[in-house]
Design a protein around this motif. Structure first.
Motif, PDB file in Angstrom:
ATOM      1  N   ALA A  83       0.829  -1.201   0.000  1.00 23.06           N
ATOM      2  CA  ALA A  83       0.000   0.000   0.000  1.00 23.06           C
ATOM      3  C   ALA A  83       0.864   1.251   0.000  1.00 23.06           C
ATOM      4  N   ILE A  84       1.943   1.222   0.762  1.00 24.86           N
ATOM      5  CA  ILE A  84       2.851   2.367   0.834  1.00 24.86           C
ATOM      6  C   ILE A  84       3.602   2.545  -0.488  1.00 24.86           C
ATOM      7  N   MET A  85       4.118   1.436  -1.015  1.00 24.60           N
ATOM      8  CA  MET A  85       4.918   1.502  -2.230  1.00 24.60           C
ATOM      9  C   MET A  85       4.079   1.853  -3.461  1.00 24.60           C
ATOM     10  N   ARG A  86       2.814   1.441  -3.446  1.00 23.89           N
ATOM     11  CA  ARG A  86       1.995   1.558  -4.657  1.00 23.89           C
ATOM     12  C   ARG A  86       0.940   2.649  -4.583  1.00 23.89           C
ATOM     13  N   THR A  87       0.891   3.380  -3.478  1.00 21.03           N
ATOM     14  CA  THR A  87      -0.005   4.534  -3.377  1.00 21.03           C
ATOM     15  C   THR A  87       0.760   5.761  -3.832  1.00 21.03           C
ATOM     16  N   GLY A  88       0.479   6.192  -5.044  1.00 21.25           N
ATOM     17  CA  GLY A  88       1.251   7.280  -5.644  1.00 21.25           C
ATOM     18  C   GLY A  88       1.202   8.568  -4.861  1.00 21.25           C
ATOM     19  N   GLU A  89       0.117   8.795  -4.116  1.00 16.78           N
ATOM     20  CA  GLU A  89      -0.017  10.047  -3.367  1.00 16.78           C
ATOM     21  C   GLU A  89       1.036  10.205  -2.278  1.00 16.78           C
ATOM     22  N   ILE A  90       1.604   9.092  -1.801  1.00 13.56           N
ATOM     23  CA  ILE A  90       2.580   9.175  -0.708  1.00 13.56           C
ATOM     24  C   ILE A  90       3.910   9.725  -1.188  1.00 13.56           C
ATOM     25  N   ALA A  91       4.318   9.333  -2.396  1.00 20.23           N
ATOM     26  CA  ALA A  91       5.620   9.750  -2.927  1.00 20.23           C
ATOM     27  C   ALA A  91       5.724  11.270  -2.947  1.00 20.23           C
ATOM     28  N   GLY A  92       6.823  11.773  -2.426  1.00 22.97           N
ATOM     29  CA  GLY A  92       7.060  13.210  -2.437  1.00 22.97           C
ATOM     30  C   GLY A  92       6.582  13.926  -1.190  1.00 22.97           C
ATOM     31  N   HIS A  93       5.735  13.276  -0.390  1.00 19.76           N
ATOM     32  CA  HIS A  93       5.277  13.910   0.844  1.00 19.76           C
ATOM     33  C   HIS A  93       6.313  13.701   1.952  1.00 19.76           C
ATOM     34  N   THR A  94       6.451  14.695   2.779  1.00 17.26           N
ATOM     35  CA  THR A  94       7.411  14.623   3.881  1.00 17.26           C
ATOM     36  C   THR A  94       6.672  14.608   5.212  1.00 17.26           C
ATOM     37  N   PHE A  95       7.354  14.095   6.212  1.00 12.70           N
ATOM     38  CA  PHE A  95       6.822  14.090   7.579  1.00 12.70           C
ATOM     39  C   PHE A  95       8.007  14.242   8.523  1.00 12.70           C
ATOM     40  N   LEU A  96       7.941  15.234   9.385  1.00  9.92           N
ATOM     41  CA  LEU A  96       9.082  15.562  10.253  1.00  9.92           C
ATOM     42  C   LEU A  96      10.297  15.855   9.371  1.00  9.92           C
ATOM     43  N   TRP A  97      11.378  15.065   9.480  1.00 12.18           N
ATOM     44  CA  TRP A  97      12.603  15.363   8.735  1.00 12.18           C
ATOM     45  C   TRP A  97      12.800  14.496   7.498  1.00 12.18           C
ATOM     46  N   PHE A  98      11.900  13.545   7.232  1.00 11.41           N
ATOM     47  CA  PHE A  98      12.149  12.573   6.172  1.00 11.41           C
ATOM     48  C   PHE A  98      11.071  12.580   5.095  1.00 11.41           C
ATOM     49  N   ASP A  99      11.476  12.097   3.931  1.00  5.85           N
ATOM     50  CA  ASP A  99      10.572  11.912   2.793  1.00  5.85           C
ATOM     51  C   ASP A  99       9.970  10.525   2.924  1.00  5.85           C
ATOM     52  N   LEU A 100       8.655  10.442   2.988  1.00  2.00           N
ATOM     53  CA  LEU A 100       7.977   9.167   3.219  1.00  2.00           C
ATOM     54  C   LEU A 100       8.237   8.135   2.129  1.00  2.00           C
ATOM     55  N   GLY A 101       8.495   8.601   0.920  1.00  5.10           N
ATOM     56  CA  GLY A 101       8.697   7.679  -0.190  1.00  5.10           C
ATOM     57  C   GLY A 101      10.124   7.201  -0.357  1.00  5.10           C
ATOM     58  N   ASN A 102      11.043   7.704   0.467  1.00  8.18           N
ATOM     59  CA  ASN A 102      12.457   7.332   0.371  1.00  8.18           C
ATOM     60  C   ASN A 102      13.005   6.941   1.741  1.00  8.18           C
ATOM     61  N   PRO A 103      14.132   6.227   1.771  1.00 10.48           N
ATOM     62  CA  PRO A 103      14.740   5.870   3.053  1.00 10.48           C
ATOM     63  C   PRO A 103      15.158   7.107   3.842  1.00 10.48           C
ATOM     64  N   ASP A 104      15.178   6.967   5.154  1.00  7.08           N
ATOM     65  CA  ASP A 104      15.601   8.052   6.035  1.00  7.08           C
ATOM     66  C   ASP A 104      17.077   8.365   5.777  1.00  7.08           C
ATOM     67  N   PRO A 105      17.429   9.570   5.314  1.00  7.40           N
ATOM     68  CA  PRO A 105      18.818   9.887   4.990  1.00  7.40           C
ATOM     69  C   PRO A 105      19.728   9.947   6.216  1.00  7.40           C
ATOM     70  N   PHE A 106      19.144  10.118   7.392  1.00 10.79           N
ATOM     71  CA  PHE A 106      19.950  10.213   8.613  1.00 10.79           C
ATOM     72  C   PHE A 106      19.940   8.916   9.419  1.00 10.79           C
ATOM     73  N   PHE A 107      19.241   7.881   8.907  1.00 11.28           N
ATOM     74  CA  PHE A 107      19.180   6.555   9.537  1.00 11.28           C
ATOM     75  C   PHE A 107      18.594   6.582  10.948  1.00 11.28           C
ATOM     76  N   ILE A 108      17.872   7.636  11.277  1.00  8.04           N
ATOM     77  CA  ILE A 108      17.281   7.731  12.620  1.00  8.04           C
ATOM     78  C   ILE A 108      16.151   6.719  12.776  1.00  8.04           C
ATOM     79  N   LEU A 109      15.251   6.693  11.803  1.00  5.47           N
ATOM     80  CA  LEU A 109      14.126   5.755  11.870  1.00  5.47           C
ATOM     81  C   LEU A 109      14.577   4.291  11.903  1.00  5.47           C
ATOM     82  N   PRO A 110      15.521   3.878  11.045  1.00  7.80           N
ATOM     83  CA  PRO A 110      15.980   2.488  11.112  1.00  7.80           C
ATOM     84  C   PRO A 110      16.539   2.113  12.475  1.00  7.80           C
ATOM     85  N   VAL A 111      17.321   3.006  13.069  1.00  8.28           N
ATOM     86  CA  VAL A 111      17.904   2.730  14.390  1.00  8.28           C
ATOM     87  C   VAL A 111      16.815   2.624  15.448  1.00  8.28           C
ATOM     88  N   VAL A 112      15.871   3.564  15.423  1.00  9.22           N
ATOM     89  CA  VAL A 112      14.770   3.526  16.389  1.00  9.22           C
ATOM     90  C   VAL A 112      13.925   2.266  16.185  1.00  9.22           C
TER      91      VAL A 112
END
Length: 252
Positions: A148-177
């Motif tokens: 649903a996340i990968m195939r819902t086109g509306e999500i791509a490009g939207h941001t939340f807090l410091w990260f882009d929802l459609g791409n990996p966290d560039p600061f690796f904060i979410l993966p660590v948490v």
């Protein structure tokens, strides 16, 4: 316990294989066909869009709300899993005594140990594999939510807090948490000294971190919120010491 470990690893492996087998590049819409797309992926995609529109196109909040909603839906199963873990904790001293009594490594002795273990489980009304049922429920939901996340086109490009929802966290904060919360959640549920299960305690967080580094941040956000929900749930159902081994006749 080795059987349970094998089952968990099999489910994880199946999720990884299935993730690569489906066409995640095909947008999910109301016109999508097939049981998987029509009854699993599209409903989650629709709910995501619905909540996002309620909060001014904020898909981060939508993911959090849908995650909580999914956890509430499977809450009865998770309560059963948590209580099963507590029941296993309660009989740990008796299990240890049986292991000491049948400590010999020959096949006949080990078969006798297994028989006595099963008898004890029946007497206490404990099913050592009861905690696996929620895994069968969660894996398809997680996989469907991933799609649903990968195939819902509306999500791509939207941001939340410091990260882009459609791409990996560039600061690796979410993966660590995600990895840390996975470890805490599993540690709270750990009720056995079996070395194989202890390996899983460390392997699963590492796998989650590895996945979260390459997967969209939206999925990592789902893991984090889901883990926090589980930690709070476990705390209130069994208390913070659910994973600690009781000794002798000590009472909590």
């Amino acid at each position: 316990m080795s059987r349970k470990l094998s089952l968990v690893l099999m489910l994880v492996g199946l999720m990884v294989i299935m993730t690569g087998c489906f066409n995640i590049n095909e947008p999910i819409t109301s016109e999508s066909e097939g049981v998987w797309d029509s009854y699993f992926v599209y409903p989650l995609s629709w709910v995501l869009i619905y909540f996002a529109e309620m909060f001014n196109e904020n898909y981060g909040i939508a993911i959090i709300l849908v995650t909580i909603l999914l956890r509430i839906v499977i809450l009865p199963l998770m309560i059963k899993q948590t209580k099963s873990a507590k029941a296993m904790q309660a009989i740990q001293p008796e299990m240890q005594k049986l292991k000491e009594k049948y400590s010999a490594k020959d096949q006949k002795t080990q078969q006798k140990l297994q028989q006595e273990m099963m008898k004890m489980f029946q007497e206490h009304g404990v099913n050592p594999l009861a905690g696996c049922l929620p895994l069968f429920i969660q894996m398809p939901i997680l996989l469907a939510f991933y799609h649903a996340i990968m195939r819902t086109g509306e999500i791509a490009g939207h941001t939340f807090l410091w990260f882009d929802l459609g791409n990996p966290d560039p600061f690796f904060i979410l993966p660590v948490v995600a990895g840390i919360t996975t470890f805490i959640q599993q540690k709270m549920m750990m009720v056995t000294d079996n070395p194989q299960m202890k390996v899983l305690l460390y392997v699963m967080p590492v796998m989650i971190v590895a996945f979260a580094i390459y997967f969209p941040s939206a999925l990592a956000l789902y893991w984090v919120i889901g883990n926090i929900f589980m930690i709070v749930q476990t705390y209130f159902i069994t208390g913070p010491k659910v994973g600690e081994k009781k000794t002798g006749g000590a009472k909590k």
